[in-house]
Scaffold this motif. Sequence first.
Motif, PDB file in Angstrom:
ATOM      1  N   THR A  31      37.701  35.566  38.055  1.00 55.05           N
ATOM      2  CA  THR A  31      37.869  36.704  38.954  1.00 55.05           C
ATOM      3  C   THR A  31      37.812  36.235  40.401  1.00 55.05           C
ATOM      4  OG1 THR A  31      35.511  37.293  39.127  1.00 55.05           O
ATOM      5  CG2 THR A  31      36.751  38.245  37.284  1.00 55.05           C
ATOM      6  N   ALA A  32      38.478  36.991  41.253  1.00 56.38           N
ATOM      7  CA  ALA A  32      38.462  36.737  42.691  1.00 56.38           C
ATOM      8  C   ALA A  32      38.505  38.092  43.384  1.00 56.38           C
ATOM      9  CB  ALA A  32      39.665  35.894  43.106  1.00 56.38           C
ATOM     10  N   LEU A  33      38.034  38.128  44.611  1.00 57.24           N
ATOM     11  CA  LEU A  33      38.033  39.360  45.393  1.00 57.24           C
ATOM     12  C   LEU A  33      38.676  39.102  46.740  1.00 57.24           C
ATOM     13  CD1 LEU A  33      34.375  40.329  44.552  1.00 57.24           C
ATOM     14  CD2 LEU A  33      36.391  41.617  43.833  1.00 57.24           C
ATOM     15  N   CYS A  34      39.313  40.131  47.290  1.00 54.88           N
ATOM     16  CA  CYS A  34      39.815  40.022  48.657  1.00 54.88           C
ATOM     17  C   CYS A  34      39.218  41.157  49.479  1.00 54.88           C
ATOM     18  CB  CYS A  34      41.338  40.011  48.718  1.00 54.88           C
ATOM     19  SG  CYS A  34      42.084  41.627  48.626  1.00 54.88           S
ATOM     20  N   ASP A  35      39.265  40.988  50.772  1.00 50.23           N
ATOM     21  CA  ASP A  35      38.736  41.988  51.688  1.00 50.23           C
ATOM     22  C   ASP A  35      39.634  43.221  51.703  1.00 50.23           C
ATOM     23  OD1 ASP A  35      40.379  41.439  54.674  1.00 50.23           O
ATOM     24  OD2 ASP A  35      40.634  40.094  52.977  1.00 50.23           O
ATOM     25  N   ALA A  36      39.128  44.304  52.260  1.00 47.03           N
ATOM     26  CA  ALA A  36      39.853  45.574  52.284  1.00 47.03           C
ATOM     27  C   ALA A  36      41.123  45.507  53.124  1.00 47.03           C
ATOM     28  CB  ALA A  36      38.941  46.689  52.789  1.00 47.03           C
ATOM     29  N   GLY A  37      41.170  44.592  54.090  1.00 51.68           N
ATOM     30  CA  GLY A  37      42.348  44.445  54.946  1.00 51.68           C
ATOM     31  C   GLY A  37      43.408  43.512  54.384  1.00 51.68           C
ATOM     32  N   TRP A  38      43.171  42.966  53.192  1.00 51.60           N
ATOM     33  CA  TRP A  38      44.102  42.090  52.499  1.00 51.60           C
ATOM     34  C   TRP A  38      44.431  40.835  53.307  1.00 51.60           C
ATOM     35  CZ3 TRP A  38      48.160  46.118  50.356  1.00 51.60           C
ATOM     36  CH2 TRP A  38      47.519  46.979  49.476  1.00 51.60           C
ATOM     37  N   SER A  39      43.382  40.177  53.786  1.00 51.12           N
ATOM     38  CA  SER A  39      43.569  38.944  54.547  1.00 51.12           C
ATOM     39  C   SER A  39      43.335  37.693  53.717  1.00 51.12           C
ATOM     40  CB  SER A  39      42.604  38.906  55.742  1.00 51.12           C
ATOM     41  OG  SER A  39      42.813  40.009  56.572  1.00 51.12           O
ATOM     42  N   PHE A  40      42.216  37.655  53.013  1.00 51.37           N
ATOM     43  CA  PHE A  40      41.863  36.434  52.297  1.00 51.37           C
ATOM     44  C   PHE A  40      41.218  36.748  50.949  1.00 51.37           C
ATOM     45  CE2 PHE A  40      38.392  37.674  55.011  1.00 51.37           C
ATOM     46  CZ  PHE A  40      37.286  37.604  54.176  1.00 51.37           C
ATOM     47  N   ALA A  41      41.462  35.866  49.998  1.00 54.36           N
ATOM     48  CA  ALA A  41      40.889  35.991  48.655  1.00 54.36           C
ATOM     49  C   ALA A  41      39.904  34.864  48.438  1.00 54.36           C
ATOM     50  CB  ALA A  41      41.998  35.916  47.612  1.00 54.36           C
ATOM     51  N   SER A  42      38.839  35.164  47.726  1.00 54.41           N
ATOM     52  CA  SER A  42      37.869  34.120  47.407  1.00 54.41           C
ATOM     53  C   SER A  42      37.392  34.271  45.963  1.00 54.41           C
ATOM     54  CB  SER A  42      36.696  34.145  48.380  1.00 54.41           C
ATOM     55  OG  SER A  42      36.170  35.437  48.477  1.00 54.41           O
ATOM     56  N   PRO A  43      37.045  33.144  45.335  1.00 54.76           N
ATOM     57  CA  PRO A  43      36.591  33.182  43.948  1.00 54.76           C
ATOM     58  C   PRO A  43      35.347  34.057  43.803  1.00 54.76           C
ATOM     59  CG  PRO A  43      36.929  30.919  44.675  1.00 54.76           C
ATOM     60  CD  PRO A  43      37.040  31.786  45.885  1.00 54.76           C
ATOM     61  N   ALA A  44      35.226  34.703  42.653  1.00 55.77           N
ATOM     62  CA  ALA A  44      34.053  35.528  42.377  1.00 55.77           C
ATOM     63  C   ALA A  44      33.417  35.033  41.076  1.00 55.77           C
ATOM     64  CB  ALA A  44      34.446  37.001  42.318  1.00 55.77           C
ATOM     65  N   GLU A  45      33.263  35.910  40.113  1.00 51.56           N
ATOM     66  CA  GLU A  45      32.567  35.569  38.875  1.00 51.56           C
ATOM     67  C   GLU A  45      33.505  34.988  37.821  1.00 51.56           C
ATOM     68  OE1 GLU A  45      30.451  38.925  37.299  1.00 51.56           O
ATOM     69  OE2 GLU A  45      29.664  39.471  39.272  1.00 51.56           O
ATOM     70  N   LEU A  46      32.907  34.280  36.877  1.00 51.94           N
ATOM     71  CA  LEU A  46      33.620  33.810  35.700  1.00 51.94           C
ATOM     72  C   LEU A  46      33.053  34.593  34.516  1.00 51.94           C
ATOM     73  CD1 LEU A  46      35.675  31.761  34.570  1.00 51.94           C
ATOM     74  CD2 LEU A  46      33.740  30.274  34.096  1.00 51.94           C
ATOM     75  N   ILE A  47      33.914  35.296  33.821  1.00 50.46           N
ATOM     76  CA  ILE A  47      33.495  36.079  32.662  1.00 50.46           C
ATOM     77  C   ILE A  47      33.857  35.291  31.411  1.00 50.46           C
ATOM     78  CG2 ILE A  47      33.882  38.207  31.358  1.00 50.46           C
ATOM     79  CD1 ILE A  47      34.541  39.554  34.091  1.00 50.46           C
ATOM     80  N   ARG A  48      32.849  34.974  30.607  1.00 50.35           N
ATOM     81  CA  ARG A  48      33.080  34.281  29.336  1.00 50.35           C
ATOM     82  C   ARG A  48      33.496  35.331  28.309  1.00 50.35           C
ATOM     83  NH1 ARG A  48      32.786  29.355  30.756  1.00 50.35           N
ATOM     84  NH2 ARG A  48      31.061  28.678  32.043  1.00 50.35           N
ATOM     85  N   ARG A  49      34.664  35.148  27.727  1.00 48.08           N
ATOM     86  CA  ARG A  49      35.222  36.151  26.809  1.00 48.08           C
ATOM     87  C   ARG A  49      34.428  36.226  25.518  1.00 48.08           C
ATOM     88  NH1 ARG A  49      41.265  37.211  27.384  1.00 48.08           N
ATOM     89  NH2 ARG A  49      40.580  39.065  26.278  1.00 48.08           N
ATOM     90  N   THR A  50      34.171  37.460  25.114  1.00 48.24           N
ATOM     91  CA  THR A  50      33.542  37.726  23.821  1.00 48.24           C
ATOM     92  C   THR A  50      34.399  38.793  23.151  1.00 48.24           C
ATOM     93  OG1 THR A  50      32.030  39.333  24.832  1.00 48.24           O
ATOM     94  CG2 THR A  50      31.218  37.084  24.596  1.00 48.24           C
ATOM     95  N   LYS A  51      33.886  39.998  23.050  1.00 51.02           N
ATOM     96  CA  LYS A  51      34.680  41.126  22.571  1.00 51.02           C
ATOM     97  C   LYS A  51      35.299  41.807  23.774  1.00 51.02           C
ATOM     98  CE  LYS A  51      32.063  42.177  18.436  1.00 51.02           C
ATOM     99  NZ  LYS A  51      31.305  43.178  17.705  1.00 51.02           N
ATOM    100  N   PHE A  52      36.491  42.385  23.590  1.00 52.97           N
ATOM    101  CA  PHE A  52      37.163  43.015  24.723  1.00 52.97           C
ATOM    102  C   PHE A  52      36.290  44.088  25.362  1.00 52.97           C
ATOM    103  CE2 PHE A  52      39.761  46.252  26.733  1.00 52.97           C
ATOM    104  CZ  PHE A  52      40.379  45.477  27.706  1.00 52.97           C
ATOM    105  N   SER A  53      35.605  44.879  24.561  1.00 54.09           N
ATOM    106  CA  SER A  53      34.782  45.963  25.122  1.00 54.09           C
ATOM    107  C   SER A  53      33.691  45.417  26.043  1.00 54.09           C
ATOM    108  CB  SER A  53      34.173  46.823  24.012  1.00 54.09           C
ATOM    109  OG  SER A  53      33.382  46.027  23.154  1.00 54.09           O
TER     110      SER A  53
END
Length: 153
Positions: A31-53
């Motif tokens: 996952t990555a997030l960007c600011d509200a003004g759509w200027s820059f993106a930066s890495p966020a969390e890594l989700i380890r896949r298990t069940k989709f829910s």
Amino acid sequence: MITTVPSEFRAVLPEGGRLIGLDVGTKTIGTALCDAGWSFASPAELIRRTKFSKDKAQLVALIAAQQVRGMVIGLPLNLDGTDSPRTQSTRAFARNCEDMGLPILMWDERWSTVAVERTLIEQDASRAKRAELIDKMAAAYILQGAVDALVNS
């Protein structure tokens, strides 16, 4: 709404707002997030896949905590631009996220992992460190490409 057209995505978010980028793999979701003004993106969390829910619940929590208004999902096309089996599973993932109520932009991610891996190698990151970072950095690369297109469209 799911689209591959940046102008359609932008039209439903005329005031911008925070975006989340996803690199959906078979074992993890970067996952990555960007600011509200759509200027820059930066890495966020890594989700380890298990069940989709469970994966979806983690995404929903992150989206709520970060006040996300739109989602960009990397679309793993073949090099010639055609769909692959992974493309189909990623589209299914997007359809399963549609009920979150966020607009979704599917973004071509063909060279994201290669570009990020090269950068990490240039920075002399160990193999273990690269494995830990690559998916969320690929998500940031995907999101930055989409943000740049959204701002310039």
